[in-house]
Design an enzyme around this catalytic site. Structure first.
Site, mmCIF file in Angstrom:
data_model
loop_
_atom_site.group_PDB
_atom_site.id
_atom_site.type_symbol
_atom_site.label_atom_id
_atom_site.label_comp_id
_atom_site.label_asym_id
_atom_site.label_seq_id
_atom_site.Cartn_x
_atom_site.Cartn_y
_atom_site.Cartn_z
ATOM 1 N N HIS A 24 14.513 -22.391 10.979
ATOM 2 C CA HIS A 24 13.153 -21.987 11.364
ATOM 3 C C HIS A 24 13.112 -20.591 11.999
ATOM 4 O O HIS A 24 12.281 -19.755 11.651
ATOM 5 C CB HIS A 24 12.546 -23.002 12.337
ATOM 6 C CG HIS A 24 12.647 -24.430 11.878
ATOM 7 N ND1 HIS A 24 12.420 -24.792 10.583
ATOM 8 C CD2 HIS A 24 12.956 -25.579 12.544
ATOM 9 C CE1 HIS A 24 12.580 -26.108 10.455
ATOM 10 N NE2 HIS A 24 12.912 -26.599 11.630
ATOM 11 N N VAL A 50 21.544 -44.793 -4.365
ATOM 12 C CA VAL A 50 21.781 -43.484 -4.991
ATOM 13 C C VAL A 50 23.245 -43.245 -5.343
ATOM 14 O O VAL A 50 23.552 -42.355 -6.140
ATOM 15 C CB VAL A 50 21.272 -42.315 -4.113
ATOM 16 C CG1 VAL A 50 19.774 -42.351 -3.968
ATOM 17 C CG2 VAL A 50 21.959 -42.276 -2.760
ATOM 18 N N ASP A 80 11.407 -25.819 4.552
ATOM 19 C CA ASP A 80 11.511 -25.413 5.952
ATOM 20 C C ASP A 80 10.078 -25.545 6.457
ATOM 21 O O ASP A 80 9.218 -24.712 6.137
ATOM 22 C CB ASP A 80 11.995 -23.964 6.078
ATOM 23 C CG ASP A 80 12.170 -23.577 7.541
ATOM 24 O OD1 ASP A 80 11.269 -23.895 8.344
ATOM 25 O OD2 ASP A 80 13.192 -22.974 7.896
ATOM 26 N N HIS A 81 9.794 -26.613 7.189
ATOM 27 C CA HIS A 81 8.373 -26.916 7.432
ATOM 28 C C HIS A 81 7.681 -25.848 8.288
ATOM 29 O O HIS A 81 6.460 -25.749 8.290
ATOM 30 C CB HIS A 81 8.186 -28.326 8.009
ATOM 31 C CG HIS A 81 8.531 -28.470 9.457
ATOM 32 N ND1 HIS A 81 9.808 -28.602 9.905
ATOM 33 C CD2 HIS A 81 7.745 -28.500 10.562
ATOM 34 C CE1 HIS A 81 9.799 -28.719 11.218
ATOM 35 N NE2 HIS A 81 8.561 -28.664 11.652
#
Ligand SMILES: NC(=O)C1=CN([C@@H]2O[C@H](COP(=O)(O)OP(=O)(O)OC[C@H]3O[C@@H](n4cnc5c(N)ncnc54)[C@H](OP(=O)(O)O)[C@@H]3O)[C@@H](O)[C@H]2O)C=CC1
Ligand SMILES: O=C1O[C@H](COP(=O)(O)O)[C@@H](O)[C@H](O)[C@H]1O
Length: 493
Positions: free
Chosen positions: A242, A88, A179-180
């Site tokens: 979270h 990258v 943001d799981h």
């Protein structure tokens, strides 16, 4: 009936831990449900040399534990996966990706839709975004979307720099910051519970609520991620993202509609009213901890990849205050930590007791017959909620006892619920931002957290200060005791 999403997904970090453990499974489940079908392809990249066939085998291995709903499904799915070795940091390599993406677009009829997923170390995010534009990888026909993993910066300044870099290529409505926790069923349920039930929302304010508690407890230690974690700590790893996202949903006003734009407006307003502490307020309202050896495991400082003198916190507890009409005077207590008693996430909403307890014995001042009503939202591992009420104890005489009204999701409901990454991948393909963090939310969260981080970076902590298998250092209980309160979830309770 599922609507098929058409896109070429370019995955940076395709051989990494997250891709192998979560992302391919999430995509396979979308494929099983028909959200991905004929018209999608994934181009994986990393520096490692793989042929397409080897990469397809890696993908099949990653999803081998997912039950196939029809024969040959995993093999058919993996035929949508292709690979190009790519560094990258090398601009010239992007030309190779561009050509391949264009070929795949034609081959799979994806109508120019492009989703770029950065599942790589955060220092590369800005470089990738810049090169996607400079080297012409964006499509003129369909959508261009960027999904970006956490962490989003390490403080406000670095997050802003990153955001400015991304903004050179993508508009805010093209960026999906993962943001799981926002993909978890019961975190999404906060809004259904609040705005779908008059009985709850009418009491959801400082007249009736005494305090709110949010606990994200982990049983595991840092495991293989010590290198990252020792530079991060629980404040950056769990609180800034979270916990802030959960708290914003608990504190927000009702949105005008349940659309991503309106939900975001209200979350941003809630975070704006979160009191940013002065350093002395931060010292009084935040507690940090680090686990010692015990319970058959080594101390944090002895873990591989951790500085033996590390001052990194593996536990945080805090009292947050919102300066607005709804929440003035109601503390939000939050805590998170590694190597705690158990793995669970829960929210406890503690209501005020009746002003007069007519059931208490007037001759005995310490008689407290009524408990506070508590609404508990069980996020994980069980999913559901419970309301603790006071009721008459059955039998002769008149005493009260706490009883629970409870709803827990059945195993089949749970099976139906998509994993966070499946849900979030689908939302990004659909262009729905509801469950992604906006820049403004992230900015407010960092500004709040930066004060504490700066303070903690100056003052040397007395670590280690809690035993594995406990619920953190004693100071966490003292934080509430000072206000005449207790954590609803306590050990031996
Ligand atoms: N793993 C997890 O559980 C979680 C991860 N995240 C986040 O997800 C992201 C990815 O994490 P994770 O998968 O664990 O990381 P890994 O270190 O496991 O994977 C990194 C990936 O990036 C590739 N890579 C590294 N350098 C380059 C480069 N110069 N050019 C091209 N590819 C490169 C690696 O392949 P190669 O070295 O062959 O080039 C590998 O595929 C991070 O932002 C992390 O914070 C978030 C939550 C949980
Ligand atoms: O983002 C992170 O979350 C995990 C905990 O996630 P959960 O879904 O298992 O509750 C945490 O272990 C990790 O340190 C952090 O980076």
């Amino acid at each position: 009936m599922a609507t098929e999403n058409k896109a070429v997904i370019t995955l940076f970090g395709a051989t990494g831990d997250l891709a192998k453990r979560k992302l391919y499974t999430a995509l396979f489940k979308l494929y099983q449900k028909g959200y991905l079908a004929e018209h999608f392809a994934l181009l994986g990249t990393s520096r490692h040399d793989y042929t397409d066939e080897e990469f397809q085998e890696l993908v099949r291995n990653s999803i081998k534990d997912v039950e196939e709903s029809r024969d040959g499904e995993a093999a058919d799915f993996s035929k949508h996966f292709f690979y190009k070795a790519h560094d990258v940091t090398k601009p010239e390599h992007y030309t190779i990706l561009k050509e391949r993406i264009e070929e795949l677009d034609k081959q799979f009829g994806t109508e120019g839709n492009r989703l770029f997923y950065m599942s790589m170390a955060p220092q590369f995010f800005g470089t990738i975004a810049m090169n996607l534009k400079k080297q012409g990888l964006l499509s003129d026909d369909g959508f261009n979307r960027l999904v970006i993993e956490k962490p989003f910066g390490r403080d406000f300044d670095s997050a802003k720099k990153l955001n400015d870099a991304l903004s050179q290529t993508f508009d805010e409505n093209q960026i999906f910051r993962i943001d799981h926790y926002l993909g978890k069923e019961m975190v999404q349920n906060i809004q259904a519970l609040r705005f779908g039930n008059t009985i709850i929302e009418s009491l959801w304010n400082n007249r009736y609520i005494d305090n709110i508690q949010v606990t994200l407890s982990e049983k595991l230690g840092v495991e293989e991620r010590a290198g990252y974690y020792d530079q991060s700590g629980a404040l950056r790893d769990m609180v800034q993202n979270h916990i802030m996202q959960i708290v914003a949903q608990l504190a927000m006003e009702q949105p005008v509609s349940f659309t991503d734009t309106d939900v975001r407006v209200e979350k941003i307003k809630a975070l704006r009213s979160l009191r940013v502490y002065t350093p002395s307020e931060a010292a009084a309202n935040f507690v940090r901890g680090q686990y010692d050896a015990g319970d058959g495991t080594e101390a944090y400082r002895s873990a591989d990849g951790v500085d033996p003198e590390s001052g990194t916190e593996t536990f945080v507890a805090a009292k947050l205050l919102f300066d607005n009409y709804r929440w003035s005077g109601v503390p939000f207590y939050v805590r998170t930590g590694k190597k705690l008693a158990d793995k669970f996430t829960r929210i406890d909403v503690v209501f005020k007791k009746p002003l007069i307890d007519i059931f208490a014995d007037p001759r005995n001042e310490s008689d407290q017959s009524l408990n506070s009503n508590v609404l508990t939202i069980f996020v994980e591992p069980k999913s559901g909620f419970a309301m603790q009420l006071n009721a008459k104890r059955a039998g002769q005489g008149f005493t009260t006892q706490p009883v629970d009204l409870k709803y827990l999701q059945s195993d089949s409901d749970k099976k139906e619920s998509p994993e966070p990454y499946e849900r979030l991948f689908h939302d990004a393909l659909e262009g729905n931002h509801t469950n992604f963090a906006s820049w403004a939310e992230i900015a407010y969260a960092w500004k709040f957290v930066d004060v504490i981080r700066k303070l903690w970076d100056i003052e040397k902590p007395q670590f280690p200060n809690y035993t594995p298998g406990s619920m953190g250092p004693a100071a966490s209980d003292e934080l509430l005791a000072r206000d005449g309160r207790k954590w609803v979830y306590r050990l031996n309770h």
